[in-house]
Design an enzyme around this catalytic site. Structure first.
Site, PDB file in Angstrom:
ATOM      1  N   ALA A  66       3.156  66.779   2.022  1.00 59.15           N
ATOM      2  CA  ALA A  66       2.997  65.722   1.375  1.00 59.15           C
ATOM      3  C   ALA A  66       4.472  64.949   1.101  1.00 59.15           C
ATOM      4  O   ALA A  66       5.558  65.968   1.511  1.00 59.15           O
ATOM      5  CB  ALA A  66       2.607  65.974  -0.324  1.00 59.15           C
ATOM      6  N   GLY A 112      -0.264  69.545   2.323  1.00 62.13           N
ATOM      7  CA  GLY A 112      -1.362  68.457   2.181  1.00 62.13           C
ATOM      8  C   GLY A 112      -1.974  68.105   3.594  1.00 62.13           C
ATOM      9  O   GLY A 112      -2.956  67.359   3.659  1.00 62.13           O
ATOM     10  N   GLU A 115      -4.678  70.673   4.058  1.00 63.11           N
ATOM     11  CA  GLU A 115      -5.568  70.209   3.171  1.00 63.11           C
ATOM     12  C   GLU A 115      -6.551  69.141   3.611  1.00 63.11           C
ATOM     13  O   GLU A 115      -7.799  69.052   3.490  1.00 63.11           O
ATOM     14  CB  GLU A 115      -5.118  70.147   1.756  1.00 63.11           C
ATOM     15  CG  GLU A 115      -4.323  71.518   1.029  1.00 63.11           C
ATOM     16  CD  GLU A 115      -3.779  71.072  -0.066  1.00 63.11           C
ATOM     17  OE1 GLU A 115      -4.163  71.700  -0.970  1.00 63.11           O
ATOM     18  OE2 GLU A 115      -2.633  70.306  -0.086  1.00 63.11           O
ATOM     19  N   GLU A 135       3.467  75.779  -0.067  1.00 61.09           N
ATOM     20  CA  GLU A 135       3.756  75.198  -1.560  1.00 61.09           C
ATOM     21  C   GLU A 135       4.316  76.199  -2.416  1.00 61.09           C
ATOM     22  O   GLU A 135       5.339  75.865  -3.018  1.00 61.09           O
ATOM     23  CB  GLU A 135       2.439  74.696  -2.270  1.00 61.09           C
ATOM     24  CG  GLU A 135       1.871  73.294  -1.666  1.00 61.09           C
ATOM     25  CD  GLU A 135       0.951  73.538  -0.536  1.00 61.09           C
ATOM     26  OE1 GLU A 135       0.367  72.519  -0.231  1.00 61.09           O
ATOM     27  OE2 GLU A 135       0.723  74.599   0.118  1.00 61.09           O
TER      28      GLU A 135
END
Length: 260
Positions: A66, A112, A115, A135
């Site tokens: 992200a 992300g 993910e 993360e």
């Protein structure tokens, strides 16, 4: 439709969506998430699109994570909203997409990015791929479904280790973990994904969509996947594809599915 951060190419009923932010290693910002949502929504309504392949531009990254600059100063409330909005618009939307979604993972798929790849229905990796959920090294946890989908794919113990160490695994280890279905050379990645897509499209896309719903039901809390399977199986008998498929089998010819 025109986008700032993604590219689209539709060829032979296969829509390839490429995240195109190479200077940011294709990191997901809010605009990119919205554009991906819009592209998938349009693909859902486009009868010419039978299968979606999602990948990243360049050789370095699928999606390197992200865009941290966007949320570094968020409050707890804003952080919760960020995760909820992203899951609704993109990650859960992709996971429950009625048409097959294949992630062609080239290079880094972190945070992300992993993910997003895990939200796809299955994954193919290039031999230079690196995957991880780092993360906790930032003082946060995966917020786009990573703590849920990674254990489903690789098992609880391996998911715990990957998330708690914030480490990366390479493509071959991802294959060993069942995180990806295939590992191929980078230059062959999209061609290989298209080859699998072509095999899928020989079948009834109505039945394929029903199978996606039935398989996903097994992972939904409070839903009996067997009941969903029974219902989808029954509904299949009312489709034109069922009539064509059974007729073709009985008459020893190849089916020409109307996908209705």
């Amino acid at each position: 439709m025109s986008y700032n951060n993604i590219l689209e190419e539709l060829e032979e009923n296969i829509l390839t969506i490429t995240i195109d932010r190479p200077k940011k290693l294709n990191a997901l910002n809010r605009e990119t998430i919205q554009e991906l949502h819009d592209a998938f929504k349009a693909a859902k309504d486009n009868d010419e699109v039978k299968i979606v392949i999602i990948t990243g531009s360049g050789e370095k990254a699928f999606v390197a994570g992200a865009d941290i600059n966007e949320f570094a100063d968020y409050s707890p409330k804003e952080g919760k909203g960020l995760a909820a909005d992203g899951q609704k618009k993109l990650f859960n939307y992709v996971a429950n997409f009625p048409k097959p979604v294949i992630a062609a993972v080239n290079g880094f798929a972190l945070g992300g990015g992993l993910e997003l790849a895990m939200a796809a229905h299955f994954r193919i990796a290039s031999d230079n791929a690196k995957m991880g959920l780092p993360e906790v090294s930032l003082g946060v946890i995966p917020g786009y479904g990573g703590t849920q989908r990674l254990p489903q794919l690789v098992g609880k113990g391996r998911a715990m280790e990957m998330i708690m160490t914030a480490g990366m695994i390479d493509a071959n280890q991802a294959l060993q973990y069942n995180l990806v279905n295939h590992v191929v050379e980078l230059d062959d990645l999209l061609e290989f994904a298209e080859g699998i897509a072509a095999k899928i499209m020989k079948n009834s896309m109505v039945a394929v969509g029903a199978a996606i719903r039935a398989i996903n039901a097994n992972y939904e809390d409070g839903v009996n996947g067997f009941d969903v399977e029974i219902n989808e199986f029954g509904r299949s008998f009312g489709t034109d594809d069922f009539k064509e498929g059974t007729s073709a089998f009985l008459n020893k010819r190849k089916a020409d599915f109307p996908n209705k």
